[in-house]
Design a protein around this motif. Structure first.
Motif, PDB file in Angstrom:
ATOM      1  N   ALA A 168       0.819  -1.216   0.000  1.00 42.50           N
ATOM      2  CA  ALA A 168       0.000   0.000   0.000  1.00 42.50           C
ATOM      3  C   ALA A 168       0.850   1.263   0.000  1.00 42.50           C
ATOM      4  O   ALA A 168       0.397   2.313  -0.467  1.00 42.50           O
ATOM      5  N   LYS A 169       2.069   1.173   0.483  1.00 39.49           N
ATOM      6  CA  LYS A 169       2.925   2.370   0.552  1.00 39.49           C
ATOM      7  C   LYS A 169       3.290   2.898  -0.837  1.00 39.49           C
ATOM      8  O   LYS A 169       3.729   4.048  -0.964  1.00 39.49           O
ATOM      9  N   ASN A 170       3.090   2.079  -1.869  1.00 35.93           N
ATOM     10  CA  ASN A 170       3.396   2.507  -3.239  1.00 35.93           C
ATOM     11  C   ASN A 170       2.205   3.161  -3.931  1.00 35.93           C
ATOM     12  O   ASN A 170       2.298   3.537  -5.102  1.00 35.93           O
ATOM     13  N   TYR A 171       1.091   3.297  -3.201  1.00 31.17           N
ATOM     14  CA  TYR A 171      -0.134   3.815  -3.811  1.00 31.17           C
ATOM     15  C   TYR A 171      -0.811   4.848  -2.909  1.00 31.17           C
ATOM     16  O   TYR A 171      -0.570   4.898  -1.711  1.00 31.17           O
ATOM     17  N   ASP A 172      -1.655   5.659  -3.532  1.00 32.40           N
ATOM     18  CA  ASP A 172      -2.432   6.647  -2.792  1.00 32.40           C
ATOM     19  C   ASP A 172      -3.812   6.110  -2.427  1.00 32.40           C
ATOM     20  O   ASP A 172      -4.392   6.507  -1.421  1.00 32.40           O
ATOM     21  N   ILE A 173      -4.340   5.229  -3.258  1.00 36.21           N
ATOM     22  CA  ILE A 173      -5.647   4.609  -3.017  1.00 36.21           C
ATOM     23  C   ILE A 173      -5.571   3.126  -3.365  1.00 36.21           C
ATOM     24  O   ILE A 173      -5.057   2.758  -4.419  1.00 36.21           O
TER      25      ILE A 173
END
Length: 199
Positions: A168-173
């Protein structure tokens, strides 16, 4: 002026490509997916089949070495990725757009544009049912296909970014399409993009 680029990474069977197309239609902005490899081939003169063969697929180890191009020279898998990355940067510079896969969230991180990084996933049972219906295959075949394709995508992403594709740290949503239908997911992303523009 910075453009708004929505990048979509997706687990196989989650409907990420459908959501990407719907976003493009709703926002009236270009959609890029497999057509990126056509653009890269046209711009470099490297035969399309080499881009297509390597497209998000780390399975064939032949690409750890070299492949011949139509220009009688040799190109590595890293050059293929670099050429495709150049096209991704070019289309981002041209205006707002939706880009599916191909490490676009990583490639564009220092582009100066607004990059809304989205990851689409779904519960395993729903992905299996989707792929069974889409490809008219058995449950066991669907499980195997999903596992192989997700592994290829994860390997591809890690090779080029040294990051975990599903983190999840690689994405905003991150959107679970087992909970949100495609239309709902599109609405969520559009609302987030409006907020994102003001940040």
């Amino acid at each position: 002026m910075s453009n708004m680029i929505i990048t979509i990474s997706r687990s196989y069977g989650s409907g990420g490509r459908v959501i990407g197309r719907m976003l493009s239609e709703n926002l009236k902005i270009p959609y890029y997916d497999r057509n990126l490899i056509y653009l890269a081939s046209n711009r470099t003169g490297i035969d399309l089949k080499y881009f297509a063969k390597y497209d998000e697929d780390m399975k064939r180890k032949i690409f750890d070495d070299i492949i011949p191009s139509e220009r009688n020279k040799y190109v590595s898998k890293d050059e293929i990725f670099m050429r495709q990355a150049e096209v991704i940067k070019d289309v981002a510079d041209e205006g707002d757009c939706v880009i599916v896969g191909r490490c676009a969230n990583h490639i564009l991180k220092n582009s100066g544009h607004k990059i809304l990084r989205v990851f689409i996933y779904a519960n395993e049972i729903d992905c299996i049912e989707t792929i069974m219906n889409k490809l008219s295959i058995s449950k066991s075949e669907a499980v195997k296909t999903i596992s192989e394709i997700n592994k290829h995508r994860a390997d591809y992403y890690f090779y080029h970014t040294e990051n975990d594709w599903t983190s999840a740290k690689n994405y905003d949503i991150c959107i679970n399409t087992s909970v949100y239908a495609p239309k709902q997911a599109v609405k969520l992303i559009i609302e987030c993009s409006k907020i994102f523009r003001t940040i």
